[in-house]
Design a protein around this motif. Structure first.
Motif, PDB file in Angstrom:
ATOM      1  N   UNK A  98       0.864  -1.174   0.000  1.00 27.00           N
ATOM      2  CA  UNK A  98       0.000   0.000   0.000  1.00 27.00           C
ATOM      3  C   UNK A  98       0.898   1.219   0.000  1.00 27.00           C
ATOM      4  N   UNK A 126       1.138   5.088   0.635  1.00 31.43           N
ATOM      5  CA  UNK A 126       0.435   6.135   1.361  1.00 31.43           C
ATOM      6  C   UNK A 126       1.036   7.500   1.053  1.00 31.43           C
ATOM      7  N   UNK A 182      -3.344  12.258   6.147  1.00 34.57           N
ATOM      8  CA  UNK A 182      -3.076  11.048   5.363  1.00 34.57           C
ATOM      9  C   UNK A 182      -4.179  10.757   4.362  1.00 34.57           C
ATOM     10  N   UNK A 183      -3.766  10.241   3.207  1.00 34.42           N
ATOM     11  CA  UNK A 183      -4.708   9.654   2.276  1.00 34.42           C
ATOM     12  C   UNK A 183      -5.009   8.229   2.689  1.00 34.42           C
ATOM     13  N   UNK A 184      -5.933   7.592   1.988  1.00 34.13           N
ATOM     14  CA  UNK A 184      -6.311   6.212   2.306  1.00 34.13           C
ATOM     15  C   UNK A 184      -5.359   5.200   1.701  1.00 34.13           C
ATOM     16  N   UNK A 203      -0.589   6.783  16.277  1.00 37.46           N
ATOM     17  CA  UNK A 203      -1.609   6.629  15.253  1.00 37.46           C
ATOM     18  C   UNK A 203      -2.350   5.317  15.474  1.00 37.46           C
ATOM     19  N   UNK A 252      -4.438   2.594  12.994  1.00 43.96           N
ATOM     20  CA  UNK A 252      -4.699   2.280  11.597  1.00 43.96           C
ATOM     21  C   UNK A 252      -5.573   1.048  11.498  1.00 43.96           C
ATOM     22  N   UNK A 296      -7.097  -1.305   5.560  1.00 43.38           N
ATOM     23  CA  UNK A 296      -7.530  -0.619   4.355  1.00 43.38           C
ATOM     24  C   UNK A 296      -7.647   0.888   4.484  1.00 43.38           C
ATOM     25  N   UNK A 297      -7.174   1.425   5.595  1.00 44.39           N
ATOM     26  CA  UNK A 297      -7.254   2.866   5.789  1.00 44.39           C
ATOM     27  C   UNK A 297      -5.890   3.445   6.113  1.00 44.39           C
ATOM     28  N   UNK A 298      -5.762   4.753   5.938  1.00 43.10           N
ATOM     29  CA  UNK A 298      -4.537   5.416   6.329  1.00 43.10           C
ATOM     30  C   UNK A 298      -4.462   5.585   7.830  1.00 43.10           C
ATOM     31  N   UNK A 299      -3.297   5.924   8.357  1.00 42.64           N
ATOM     32  CA  UNK A 299      -3.156   6.147   9.796  1.00 42.64           C
ATOM     33  C   UNK A 299      -4.030   7.322  10.262  1.00 42.64           C
ATOM     34  N   UNK A 356       0.289   2.585  15.780  1.00 42.92           N
ATOM     35  CA  UNK A 356       1.608   2.958  15.285  1.00 42.92           C
ATOM     36  C   UNK A 356       2.158   4.144  16.055  1.00 42.92           C
TER      37      UNK A 356
END
Lengths: 112, 114
Positions: free
Chosen positions: A86, A88, A102-104, B35, B37, B40-43, B91
Protein backbone atom coordinates in the motif's frame (compact mmCIF):
# COMPACT_ATOMS: atom_id res chain seq x y z
CA UNK A 1 -11.66 20.71 5.66
CA UNK A 2 -8.13 19.63 4.82
CA UNK A 3 -7.95 16.39 2.87
CA UNK A 4 -5.65 14.15 0.88
CA UNK A 5 -7.09 11.98 -1.87
CA UNK A 6 -5.24 9.14 -3.50
CA UNK A 7 -6.09 7.35 -6.71
CA UNK A 8 -6.58 4.71 -7.77
CA UNK A 9 -7.57 2.92 -4.57
CA UNK A 10 -6.21 -0.32 -5.93
CA UNK A 11 -4.23 -1.45 -8.91
CA UNK A 12 -3.16 -4.82 -10.31
CA UNK A 13 -0.31 -4.98 -12.83
CA UNK A 14 2.16 -7.49 -14.22
CA UNK A 15 5.85 -7.50 -13.51
CA UNK A 16 7.66 -5.09 -15.76
CA UNK A 17 4.77 -2.67 -16.07
CA UNK A 18 5.11 1.00 -15.17
CA UNK A 19 2.60 2.46 -12.71
CA UNK A 20 1.67 5.99 -11.73
CA UNK A 21 0.01 6.68 -8.42
CA UNK A 22 -1.73 9.96 -7.76
CA UNK A 23 -2.12 12.09 -4.67
CA UNK A 24 -4.12 15.32 -4.65
CA UNK A 25 -4.55 17.53 -1.65
CA UNK A 26 -6.42 20.46 -0.20
CA UNK A 27 -4.45 21.66 2.79
CA UNK A 28 -4.53 25.21 4.09
CA UNK A 29 -0.93 25.52 5.24
CA UNK A 30 1.10 23.18 3.09
CA UNK A 31 4.60 22.33 4.25
CA UNK A 32 5.54 19.09 2.52
CA UNK A 33 4.15 16.00 0.85
CA UNK A 34 5.41 12.59 1.83
CA UNK A 35 5.16 9.18 0.23
CA UNK A 36 5.34 5.99 2.26
CA UNK A 37 5.29 2.32 1.35
CA UNK A 38 3.43 -0.01 3.68
CA UNK A 39 3.68 -3.76 3.47
CA UNK A 40 2.47 -5.96 6.31
CA UNK A 41 3.95 -3.65 8.88
CA UNK A 42 4.58 0.02 9.53
CA UNK A 43 4.91 2.58 6.73
CA UNK A 44 8.43 3.11 5.48
CA UNK A 45 9.45 6.49 4.19
CA UNK A 46 10.04 6.93 0.45
CA UNK A 47 10.12 10.62 -0.48
CA UNK A 48 9.48 14.06 0.88
CA UNK A 49 8.60 16.80 -1.58
CA UNK A 50 8.50 20.48 -0.80
CA UNK A 51 9.16 22.24 -4.11
CA UNK A 52 7.25 22.05 -7.37
CA UNK A 53 8.77 20.49 -10.43
CA UNK A 54 11.80 18.89 -8.79
CA UNK A 55 11.78 15.16 -9.32
CA UNK A 56 13.02 12.92 -6.55
CA UNK A 57 14.34 9.56 -7.62
CA UNK A 58 15.34 6.38 -5.87
CA UNK A 59 16.07 3.43 -8.11
CA UNK A 60 12.92 2.59 -10.01
CA UNK A 61 10.79 4.97 -7.96
CA UNK A 62 10.38 8.66 -8.66
CA UNK A 63 8.04 11.37 -7.52
CA UNK A 64 7.22 14.93 -8.36
CA UNK A 65 5.07 17.66 -6.85
CA UNK A 66 2.88 20.28 -8.50
CA UNK A 67 2.02 22.93 -5.93
CA UNK A 68 -0.06 24.92 -8.39
CA UNK A 69 -2.39 22.06 -9.25
CA UNK A 70 -2.02 20.56 -5.76
CA UNK A 71 -0.99 17.04 -6.57
CA UNK A 72 1.89 14.65 -6.64
CA UNK A 73 2.59 11.48 -8.57
CA UNK A 74 4.65 8.46 -7.64
CA UNK A 75 6.04 6.48 -10.56
CA UNK A 76 7.35 2.96 -10.38
CA UNK A 77 9.03 1.60 -13.49
CA UNK A 78 9.77 -2.05 -14.30
CA UNK A 79 7.61 -3.18 -11.39
CA UNK A 80 8.55 -6.26 -9.38
CA UNK A 81 6.48 -8.47 -7.10
CA UNK A 82 8.29 -6.89 -4.16
CA UNK A 83 6.68 -3.58 -5.04
CA UNK A 84 3.32 -5.00 -3.96
CA UNK A 85 2.24 -2.85 -1.04
CA UNK A 86 0.00 0.00 0.00
CA UNK A 87 1.43 3.36 -0.98
CA UNK A 88 0.43 6.14 1.36
CA UNK A 89 0.56 9.85 0.72
CA UNK A 90 0.59 12.38 3.55
CA UNK A 91 0.72 16.16 3.59
CA UNK A 92 2.48 17.95 6.41
CA UNK A 93 1.12 21.25 7.64
CA UNK A 94 3.29 24.29 8.21
CA UNK A 95 3.60 26.29 11.36
CA UNK A 96 3.06 25.06 14.87
CA UNK A 97 0.34 22.65 13.81
CA UNK A 98 2.75 20.05 12.47
CA UNK A 99 0.01 17.62 11.57
CA UNK A 100 0.30 14.96 8.89
CA UNK A 101 -2.90 14.50 6.89
CA UNK A 102 -3.08 11.05 5.36
CA UNK A 103 -4.71 9.65 2.28
CA UNK A 104 -6.31 6.21 2.31
CA UNK A 105 -3.54 4.74 0.19
CA UNK A 106 -3.28 2.90 -3.10
CA UNK A 107 -3.05 -0.85 -2.88
CA UNK A 108 -0.69 -2.11 -5.58
CA UNK A 109 -0.46 -5.77 -6.50
CA UNK A 110 2.26 -6.82 -8.93
CA UNK A 111 1.68 -10.25 -10.40
CA UNK A 112 4.50 -12.37 -11.83
CA UNK B 1 21.00 3.89 14.49
CA UNK B 2 18.00 2.23 16.10
CA UNK B 3 14.61 3.12 14.70
CA UNK B 4 11.37 3.66 16.55
CA UNK B 5 10.80 0.72 18.86
CA UNK B 6 7.36 -0.41 19.92
CA UNK B 7 6.17 -3.19 22.15
CA UNK B 8 4.43 -5.49 22.23
CA UNK B 9 4.15 -6.45 18.57
CA UNK B 10 0.87 -8.26 19.10
CA UNK B 11 -1.72 -8.22 21.84
CA UNK B 12 -4.95 -10.14 22.21
CA UNK B 13 -7.24 -9.18 25.06
CA UNK B 14 -10.83 -9.63 26.07
CA UNK B 15 -13.13 -6.64 25.90
CA UNK B 16 -13.29 -4.51 29.00
CA UNK B 17 -9.70 -5.36 29.86
CA UNK B 18 -6.98 -2.69 29.96
CA UNK B 19 -4.04 -2.64 27.57
CA UNK B 20 -0.91 -0.53 27.24
CA UNK B 21 1.50 0.08 24.42
CA UNK B 22 5.03 1.39 24.70
CA UNK B 23 7.10 3.43 22.26
CA UNK B 24 10.73 4.49 22.27
CA UNK B 25 11.35 7.10 19.56
CA UNK B 26 14.52 7.70 17.60
CA UNK B 27 17.12 9.37 19.76
CA UNK B 28 16.90 13.13 19.52
CA UNK B 29 13.42 13.19 18.00
CA UNK B 30 11.32 15.62 19.97
CA UNK B 31 8.04 14.98 18.18
CA UNK B 32 6.20 11.76 18.87
CA UNK B 33 2.95 10.59 17.30
CA UNK B 34 0.52 7.82 18.15
CA UNK B 35 -1.61 6.63 15.25
CA UNK B 36 -4.33 4.05 14.90
CA UNK B 37 -4.70 2.28 11.60
CA UNK B 38 -7.61 0.10 10.58
CA UNK B 39 -7.40 -2.34 7.72
CA UNK B 40 -7.53 -0.62 4.36
CA UNK B 41 -7.25 2.87 5.79
CA UNK B 42 -4.54 5.42 6.33
CA UNK B 43 -3.16 6.15 9.80
CA UNK B 44 -5.43 8.19 12.05
CA UNK B 45 -3.66 10.52 14.47
CA UNK B 46 -4.53 9.96 18.12
CA UNK B 47 -2.06 12.26 19.82
CA UNK B 48 1.09 14.24 19.06
CA UNK B 49 3.73 15.27 21.55
CA UNK B 50 6.33 17.97 21.32
CA UNK B 51 8.80 16.87 23.99
CA UNK B 52 6.60 16.02 26.98
CA UNK B 53 3.70 18.26 25.96
CA UNK B 54 0.66 16.85 24.19
CA UNK B 55 0.07 19.52 21.55
CA UNK B 56 -2.68 17.76 19.61
CA UNK B 57 -4.95 15.21 21.27
CA UNK B 58 -8.18 16.27 19.60
CA UNK B 59 -8.72 12.80 18.09
CA UNK B 60 -7.96 10.85 21.27
CA UNK B 61 -11.08 9.24 22.78
CA UNK B 62 -10.42 10.55 26.23
CA UNK B 63 -13.05 8.50 27.98
CA UNK B 64 -11.00 5.36 27.55
CA UNK B 65 -7.65 6.35 26.02
CA UNK B 66 -4.79 8.00 27.80
CA UNK B 67 -1.18 8.68 26.92
CA UNK B 68 1.88 10.01 28.58
CA UNK B 69 5.39 10.94 27.61
CA UNK B 70 7.34 11.43 30.77
CA UNK B 71 10.70 13.15 30.36
CA UNK B 72 9.94 13.75 26.70
CA UNK B 73 11.37 10.45 25.47
CA UNK B 74 9.42 7.17 25.80
CA UNK B 75 5.68 7.18 25.60
CA UNK B 76 2.86 4.87 26.61
CA UNK B 77 -0.65 4.68 25.24
CA UNK B 78 -3.31 3.03 27.36
CA UNK B 79 -6.83 1.87 26.68
CA UNK B 80 -9.11 1.11 29.60
CA UNK B 81 -11.48 -0.56 29.14
CA UNK B 82 -10.91 -1.91 25.64
CA UNK B 83 -13.82 -2.36 23.26
CA UNK B 84 -14.18 -4.61 20.23
CA UNK B 85 -13.88 -1.60 17.93
CA UNK B 86 -10.43 -0.82 19.30
CA UNK B 87 -8.97 -3.70 17.32
CA UNK B 88 -6.44 -2.08 15.01
CA UNK B 89 -2.73 -1.50 14.53
CA UNK B 90 -1.35 1.19 16.81
CA UNK B 91 1.61 2.96 15.29
CA UNK B 92 4.13 5.20 16.96
CA UNK B 93 6.19 7.62 14.90
CA UNK B 94 8.78 10.27 15.67
CA UNK B 95 10.35 13.20 13.90
CA UNK B 96 12.66 16.11 14.57
CA UNK B 97 11.18 19.39 15.71
CA UNK B 98 11.88 21.53 12.72
CA UNK B 99 10.24 22.24 9.40
CA UNK B 100 10.23 19.74 6.57
CA UNK B 101 11.18 16.54 8.31
CA UNK B 102 9.63 13.19 7.73
CA UNK B 103 8.17 10.96 10.40
CA UNK B 104 9.63 7.52 11.00
CA UNK B 105 7.38 4.73 12.15
CA UNK B 106 7.80 1.85 14.53
CA UNK B 107 6.62 -1.65 13.65
CA UNK B 108 3.31 -1.11 15.34
CA UNK B 109 1.28 -3.10 17.81
CA UNK B 110 -1.53 -5.18 16.40
CA UNK B 111 -4.33 -5.21 18.97
CA UNK B 112 -7.14 -7.72 18.79
CA UNK B 113 -10.02 -7.32 21.22
CA UNK B 114 -12.20 -10.40 21.51
Amino acid sequence: EDKVVQSPLSLVVHEGDTVTLNCSYEVTNFRSLLWYKQEKKAPTFLFMLTSSGIEKKSGRLSSILDKKELFSILNITATQTGDSAIYLCAVGEAGNNRKLIWGLGTSLAVNP
Amino acid sequence: EAGVVQSPRYKIIEKKQPVAFWCNPISGHNTLYWYRQNLGQGPELLIRYENEEAVDDSQLPKDRFSAERLKGVDSTLKIQPAELGDSAVYLCASSLVRANTEAFFGQGTRLTVV
